[in-house]
Write a protein that holds these residues in place. Structure first.
Motif, PDB file in Angstrom:
ATOM      1  N   UNK A 147       0.829  -1.213   0.000  1.00 43.56           N
ATOM      2  CA  UNK A 147       0.000   0.000   0.000  1.00 43.56           C
ATOM      3  C   UNK A 147       0.861   1.259   0.000  1.00 43.56           C
ATOM      4  N   UNK A 148       1.974   1.218   0.689  1.00 42.29           N
ATOM      5  CA  UNK A 148       2.867   2.384   0.700  1.00 42.29           C
ATOM      6  C   UNK A 148       3.538   2.576  -0.661  1.00 42.29           C
ATOM      7  N   UNK A 149       3.819   1.452  -1.319  1.00 44.09           N
ATOM      8  CA  UNK A 149       4.418   1.528  -2.647  1.00 44.09           C
ATOM      9  C   UNK A 149       3.448   2.142  -3.649  1.00 44.09           C
ATOM     10  N   UNK A 150       2.137   1.896  -3.426  1.00 44.58           N
ATOM     11  CA  UNK A 150       1.095   2.444  -4.303  1.00 44.58           C
ATOM     12  C   UNK A 150       0.308   3.517  -3.539  1.00 44.58           C
ATOM     13  N   UNK A 151       1.053   4.398  -2.911  1.00 43.71           N
ATOM     14  CA  UNK A 151       0.480   5.395  -2.010  1.00 43.71           C
ATOM     15  C   UNK A 151      -0.637   6.212  -2.669  1.00 43.71           C
ATOM     16  N   UNK A 152      -1.819   6.187  -2.034  1.00 40.35           N
ATOM     17  CA  UNK A 152      -2.952   6.966  -2.510  1.00 40.35           C
ATOM     18  C   UNK A 152      -3.690   6.377  -3.680  1.00 40.35           C
ATOM     19  N   UNK A 153      -3.235   5.227  -4.200  1.00 40.30           N
ATOM     20  CA  UNK A 153      -3.863   4.633  -5.383  1.00 40.30           C
ATOM     21  C   UNK A 153      -4.690   3.396  -5.058  1.00 40.30           C
ATOM     22  N   UNK A 154      -4.734   3.022  -3.786  1.00 36.23           N
ATOM     23  CA  UNK A 154      -5.498   1.842  -3.382  1.00 36.23           C
ATOM     24  C   UNK A 154      -6.796   2.252  -2.693  1.00 36.23           C
ATOM     25  N   UNK A 155      -7.814   1.424  -2.878  1.00 37.30           N
ATOM     26  CA  UNK A 155      -9.122   1.677  -2.268  1.00 37.30           C
ATOM     27  C   UNK A 155      -9.458   0.596  -1.252  1.00 37.30           C
ATOM     28  N   UNK A 156     -10.157   0.995  -0.185  1.00 40.67           N
ATOM     29  CA  UNK A 156     -10.732   0.007   0.730  1.00 40.67           C
ATOM     30  C   UNK A 156     -12.243   0.172   0.741  1.00 40.67           C
ATOM     31  N   UNK A 157     -12.951  -0.949   0.779  1.00 42.40           N
ATOM     32  CA  UNK A 157     -14.410  -0.905   0.796  1.00 42.40           C
ATOM     33  C   UNK A 157     -14.947  -0.982   2.209  1.00 42.40           C
ATOM     34  N   UNK A 158     -16.219  -0.621   2.360  1.00 39.93           N
ATOM     35  CA  UNK A 158     -16.902  -0.757   3.649  1.00 39.93           C
ATOM     36  C   UNK A 158     -18.366  -1.085   3.393  1.00 39.93           C
ATOM     37  N   UNK A 159     -19.065  -1.477   4.441  1.00 43.29           N
ATOM     38  CA  UNK A 159     -20.488  -1.799   4.302  1.00 43.29           C
ATOM     39  C   UNK A 159     -21.356  -0.549   4.421  1.00 43.29           C
ATOM     40  N   UNK A 160     -20.732   0.627   4.390  1.00 44.08           N
ATOM     41  CA  UNK A 160     -21.496   1.861   4.407  1.00 44.08           C
ATOM     42  C   UNK A 160     -20.711   2.994   5.050  1.00 44.08           C
ATOM     43  N   UNK A 161     -20.941   4.204   4.594  1.00 43.89           N
ATOM     44  CA  UNK A 161     -20.276   5.375   5.166  1.00 43.89           C
ATOM     45  C   UNK A 161     -20.669   5.520   6.630  1.00 43.89           C
ATOM     46  N   UNK A 162     -19.697   5.715   7.480  1.00 46.13           N
ATOM     47  CA  UNK A 162     -19.965   5.872   8.900  1.00 46.13           C
ATOM     48  C   UNK A 162     -20.111   4.557   9.657  1.00 46.13           C
ATOM     49  N   UNK A 163     -19.979   3.428   8.953  1.00 49.01           N
ATOM     50  CA  UNK A 163     -20.076   2.115   9.598  1.00 49.01           C
ATOM     51  C   UNK A 163     -18.775   1.788  10.318  1.00 49.01           C
ATOM     52  N   UNK A 164     -18.812   0.744  11.145  1.00 47.84           N
ATOM     53  CA  UNK A 164     -17.600   0.330  11.836  1.00 47.84           C
ATOM     54  C   UNK A 164     -16.532  -0.103  10.839  1.00 47.84           C
ATOM     55  N   UNK A 165     -16.942  -0.736   9.728  1.00 45.07           N
ATOM     56  CA  UNK A 165     -15.946  -1.150   8.737  1.00 45.07           C
ATOM     57  C   UNK A 165     -15.277   0.069   8.088  1.00 45.07           C
ATOM     58  N   UNK A 166     -16.037   1.148   7.909  1.00 45.98           N
ATOM     59  CA  UNK A 166     -15.472   2.393   7.388  1.00 45.98           C
ATOM     60  C   UNK A 166     -14.480   2.979   8.392  1.00 45.98           C
ATOM     61  N   UNK A 167     -14.915   3.115   9.645  1.00 45.78           N
ATOM     62  CA  UNK A 167     -14.049   3.700  10.664  1.00 45.78           C
ATOM     63  C   UNK A 167     -12.785   2.869  10.869  1.00 45.78           C
ATOM     64  N   UNK A 168     -12.933   1.544  10.782  1.00 44.63           N
ATOM     65  CA  UNK A 168     -11.775   0.672  10.969  1.00 44.63           C
ATOM     66  C   UNK A 168     -10.749   0.896   9.860  1.00 44.63           C
ATOM     67  N   UNK A 169     -11.236   1.093   8.628  1.00 48.57           N
ATOM     68  CA  UNK A 169     -10.327   1.371   7.524  1.00 48.57           C
ATOM     69  C   UNK A 169      -9.571   2.680   7.706  1.00 48.57           C
ATOM     70  N   UNK A 170     -10.287   3.704   8.170  1.00 47.46           N
ATOM     71  CA  UNK A 170      -9.639   4.998   8.403  1.00 47.46           C
ATOM     72  C   UNK A 170      -8.644   4.902   9.569  1.00 47.46           C
TER      73      UNK A 170
END
Length: 322
Positions: A147-170
């Protein structure tokens, strides 16, 4: 003299209320009990709540009925319970979302700590770092380096904005020094084609949300969000081994309206503990990567407080609004 009469009447009224509450608790429950699930049928919270129906009914001697009241991230159904009579006949099957996180991202119609009375946790489940099977990363250390090698070019998904999966990614972004971009979906199932199509390169999911993805053979798990490896997710290391201090665990539990008599809460607590200890419930939970876990009301209160303390700075730093 008049003042003494007023005080006497107030004392008498309080005594009557106390006796009434005690009487209500002694014959509780005398009719069916509703557990409101603040999400649509079939989801992870709904599945767990329905697993408790029969064993709780058996323990209480009255039918326990699960009713779905979805909407607004779980806050509509939760608010309905907040406004219900505090008599133990209307409860909410809560979780991290409407009982901790949503209040950090937007205004909600109830107070997390004043309007609900925790009864018991039901289950705990780690958030799991998932990647496509063709990802070059085999470990968390590999993933961070990639991820550091591809800095800013990778995406992570979540089950919804503001969800625990979103917060965990951040939270992972911040603690690992990454800049992955967030892509929200409407649940775990829609993320599968996103993984396959290369739209996202990672996601944080529960065992329930990720079950379809894992079964597809197109997604694999790297590590769990518990502080140490857990037998709930056999063979997976803890993210904290490579990102010290990292922790992300979802909970599910039962809460009652404020003002529910302590004696009724105690009866409900024992019924939840009995249901969670049921062998069939245990088996069902563990098959779904979930740890059966009942608790005291105070422990659930402490969990909610610790979640608010953990996730508030994450929400503020990432400017998450929902």
């Amino acid at each position: 003299m008049i003042l003494h009469r007023i005080e006497w009447r107030l004392a008498l009224g309080a005594a009557c209320v106390s006796l009434s509450a005690a009487a209500g608790a002694s014959d509780y429950p005398s009719k069916p009990i509703q557990i409101i699930v603040p999400y649509a049928p079939g989801g992870s919270t709904d599945q767990l709540a329905r697993a408790l129906q029969k064993p709780m009914s058996d323990a209480l001697g009255q039918q326990v009925v699960v009713i779905n009241k979805p909407g607004a991230g779980g806050t509509i159904g939760t608010d309905q319970v907040v406004r219900a009579e505090p008599d133990g006949y209307t409860l909410v099957f809560g979780n991290s979302g409407p009982n901790a996180i949503v209040a950090l991202t937007r205004k909600i119609p109830y107070d997390l700590f004043k309007d609900l009375k925790p009864v018991s946790t039901v289950a705990l489940t780690p958030m799991i770092l998932a990647v496509p099977t063709d990802s070059p990363a085999k470990t968390v250390k590999d993933f961070i380096a990639y991820a550091k090698k591809h800095d800013g070019k990778m995406n992570f998904g979540s089950v919804g904005a503001g969800s625990l999966s979103h917060l965990t990614g951040e939270y992972f972004n911040d603690m690992a020094g990454l800049h992955m971009q967030h892509v929200p979906y409407t649940g775990g199932a829609p993320m599968l084609p996103a993984f396959i199509g290369g739209e996202i390169q990672a996601a944080f999911v529960t065992g329930l949300d990720g079950a379809t993805m894992l079964a597809s053979g197109k997604v694999r798990y790297l590590a769990v969000g518990t502080e140490r490896p857990t037998d709930v997710a056999p063979g997976l290391p803890a993210i904290a081994a490579d990102v010290p201090g990292f922790r992300s665990v979802a909970w599910f539990g039962v809460l009652a309206p404020k003002g529910t008599p302590d004696a009724i809460v105690a009866k409900l607590n024992r019924a939840v503990a009995t249901a969670v200890a049921n062998p069939e419930v245990n088996k069902l939970f563990r098959e779904r990567w979930i740890e059966p876990h009942s608790s005291t009301p105070q422990e659930l209160t402490d969990i909610i407080k610790s979640e608010v303390a953990q996730w508030k700075p994450v929400v503020q730093k990432a400017n998450i609004q929902n």
